[in-house]
Motif scaffolding. Structure first.
Motif, short mmCIF file in Angstrom:
data_model
loop_
_atom_site.label_atom_id
_atom_site.label_comp_id
_atom_site.label_asym_id
_atom_site.label_seq_id
_atom_site.Cartn_x
_atom_site.Cartn_y
_atom_site.Cartn_z
N ASN A 264 -6.59 5.89 -6.60
CA ASN A 264 -5.16 6.19 -6.74
C ASN A 264 -4.53 5.36 -7.85
OD1 ASN A 264 -5.30 8.04 -4.69
ND2 ASN A 264 -4.03 6.88 -3.25
N HIS B 271 -10.66 4.56 -2.15
CA HIS B 271 -9.54 5.48 -2.40
C HIS B 271 -8.36 4.76 -3.05
CE1 HIS B 271 -6.75 8.74 -1.91
NE2 HIS B 271 -6.00 8.06 -1.06
N TRP B 272 -8.09 3.52 -2.61
CA TRP B 272 -6.95 2.79 -3.17
C TRP B 272 -7.14 2.53 -4.67
CZ3 TRP B 272 -6.85 -3.14 -2.79
CH2 TRP B 272 -8.13 -3.67 -2.60
N TYR B 273 -8.37 2.24 -5.07
CA TYR B 273 -8.64 2.04 -6.49
C TYR B 273 -8.49 3.35 -7.26
CZ TYR B 273 -10.32 -2.80 -6.40
OH TYR B 273 -10.41 -4.17 -6.30
N ASN C 213 1.19 3.32 -3.18
CA ASN C 213 -0.06 3.82 -3.76
C ASN C 213 -0.82 4.76 -2.82
OD1 ASN C 213 -1.98 3.77 -6.00
ND2 ASN C 213 -3.32 2.56 -4.67
N ALA D 31 0.81 -1.21 0.00
CA ALA D 31 0.00 0.00 0.00
C ALA D 31 0.85 1.27 0.00
CB ALA D 31 -0.93 0.01 1.21
N CYS E 131 -0.10 5.15 0.95
CA CYS E 131 0.13 5.07 2.39
C CYS E 131 1.48 5.65 2.77
CB CYS E 131 0.02 3.62 2.86
SG CYS E 131 -1.69 3.06 3.01
N TYR F 255 -6.97 4.31 3.41
CA TYR F 255 -6.64 3.79 2.08
C TYR F 255 -7.83 3.09 1.44
CZ TYR F 255 -3.60 1.19 -1.26
OH TYR F 255 -2.99 0.66 -2.37
#
Length: 358
Positions: free
Chosen positions: A256, A252-254, A204, A201, A206, A247
């Motif tokens: 990013n 949000h992770w997707y 991307n 993470a 973190c 995250y």
């Protein structure tokens, strides 16, 4: 402009806010807090599977500890010859495996082919003088920016099952691969036979948060102890877990990863539109590997762009870097701006125009 890596930018705003929100007050230490409990449950939801989750601070720790759970000191772990675990972690996997070895095999674009792994495993003598193979480690995304398809992962898993190996996935750019394939986390891991995952993470968004996600229960048995001995059971563990809450929240992770992959596509397509530029490997995630005229390489460097030159070891058969060319790696991130891409392309375009005019 810095295209050296995707770990050179800071954390994203939702991740930082999650840390601030978790910072106030007193909570139990060493991962016994409610935030850590919530995030471990969240991993089970994301992967649609009961999992054991161990939060760590670095990808090296995740890989080394994951492999130590799968490979005994007398064992062998097979990987690509350019894999991060063998090429970039200062022997940490071997150290935490207490003497077990890594065996690197060749493969185009950083990928291992199932038939090549099978042939290698069959070639090993069965006598006690040979360390027995116990795990296969694959990188998703690979060190050449390529992505294993679901069928390729399943084929490698079948080889592992035939020979009694565990399958480890180094997912430093895990969600970039998910976006590229358009699949779910479950479909890219345990449904294809992955036993243990290093979930990345930090690259991307973190600050410093990685996880070991275990699908095969017996591989989790000693990981608490291994993590403690490695200094990876953090006293203020809630601040690691909080990063992952920020995250995952609202996908949000997707978001990013989609942005990073889109920036890579924009950069790749722009470079391919320039004379004398070709790609060493297809751009499938957030890394771009062009073979460029040396005039372009020199102009980019002179303009202050930061990036790496790359090895030719995994080029396709028949491909080579000429004496007046350079193979470079350009990495984009969730924080890369379109304007940076346009500026880099204009520098390259201008260099080629000057060269043509001379």
């Amino acid at each position: 402009m810095n295209f050296a890596s995707d770990n050179i930018v800071g954390a994203s705003a939702p991740v930082l806010q999650a840390i601030v929100d978790a910072n106030s007050g007193a909570l139990p230490a060493y991962g016994n807090d409610e935030i850590t409990k919530r995030i471990k449950a969240r991993f089970a939801e994301i992967f649609e599977h009961e999992v054991s989750v161990f939060l760590v601070t670095t990808g090296t720790a995740a890989n080394a500890l994951a492999l130590s759970s799968a490979v005994p000191p007398w064992g062998l772990c097979v990987c690509h010859q350019e894999a991060h675990v063998i090429d970039d972690e200062c022997g940490a996997p071997e150290f935490f495996m207490h003497g077990a070895k890594l065996a690197g095999l060749p493969g185009v674009g950083g990928k291992l082919a199932a038939q090549d792994v099978s042939a290698y495993l069959r070639s090993l003598p069965k006598a006690v003088k040979q360390m027995p193979p116990k795990a296969l480690s694959i990188s998703q995304v690979t060190e050449c920016g390529t992505v294993y398809s679901l069928d390729e992962i399943a084929s490698l898993s079948a080889v592992c099952r035939e020979h009694g190996l565990s399958l480890h996935m180094d997912g430093a750019r895990f969600v970039n691969a998910l976006v590229s394939l358009g699949c779910t986390p479950a479909e890219m891991t345990w449904k294809q036979g992955v036993d243990i995952l290093s979930f990345g993470a930090t690259k991307n968004g973190c600050l410093m948060a990685e996880a070991i996600v275990v699908f095969k229960p017996e591989l989790a048995e000693a990981l608490d102890y291994r993590a403690k001995r490695a200094g990876q059971i953090i006293s203020k563990g809630r601040l690691i877990a909080a990063q992952l809450e920020g995250y995952f929240a609202n996908d949000h992770w997707y978001d990013n990863a989609r942005h990073a992959n889109r920036m890579a596509k924009l950069l790749s397509e722009g470079l391919l539109g320039l004379p004398g530029v070709r790609m060493a490997w297809p751009t499938q995630a957030n890394e771009v590997f062009p073979i460029v005229p040396k005039a372009v390489d020199q102009a980019l460097k002179a303009a202050g762009l930061q990036y790496l030159h790359w090895t030719e070891a995994s080029l396709p058969e028949g491909e080579a870097v000429g004496p007046d060319e350079a193979l470079i790696r350009l990495v984009v991130s969730f924080a890369t701006k379109e304007e940076e891409i346009r500026q880099a392309l204009e520098i390259a375009r201008s260099a080629l125009s000057r060269q043509a005019a001379e």
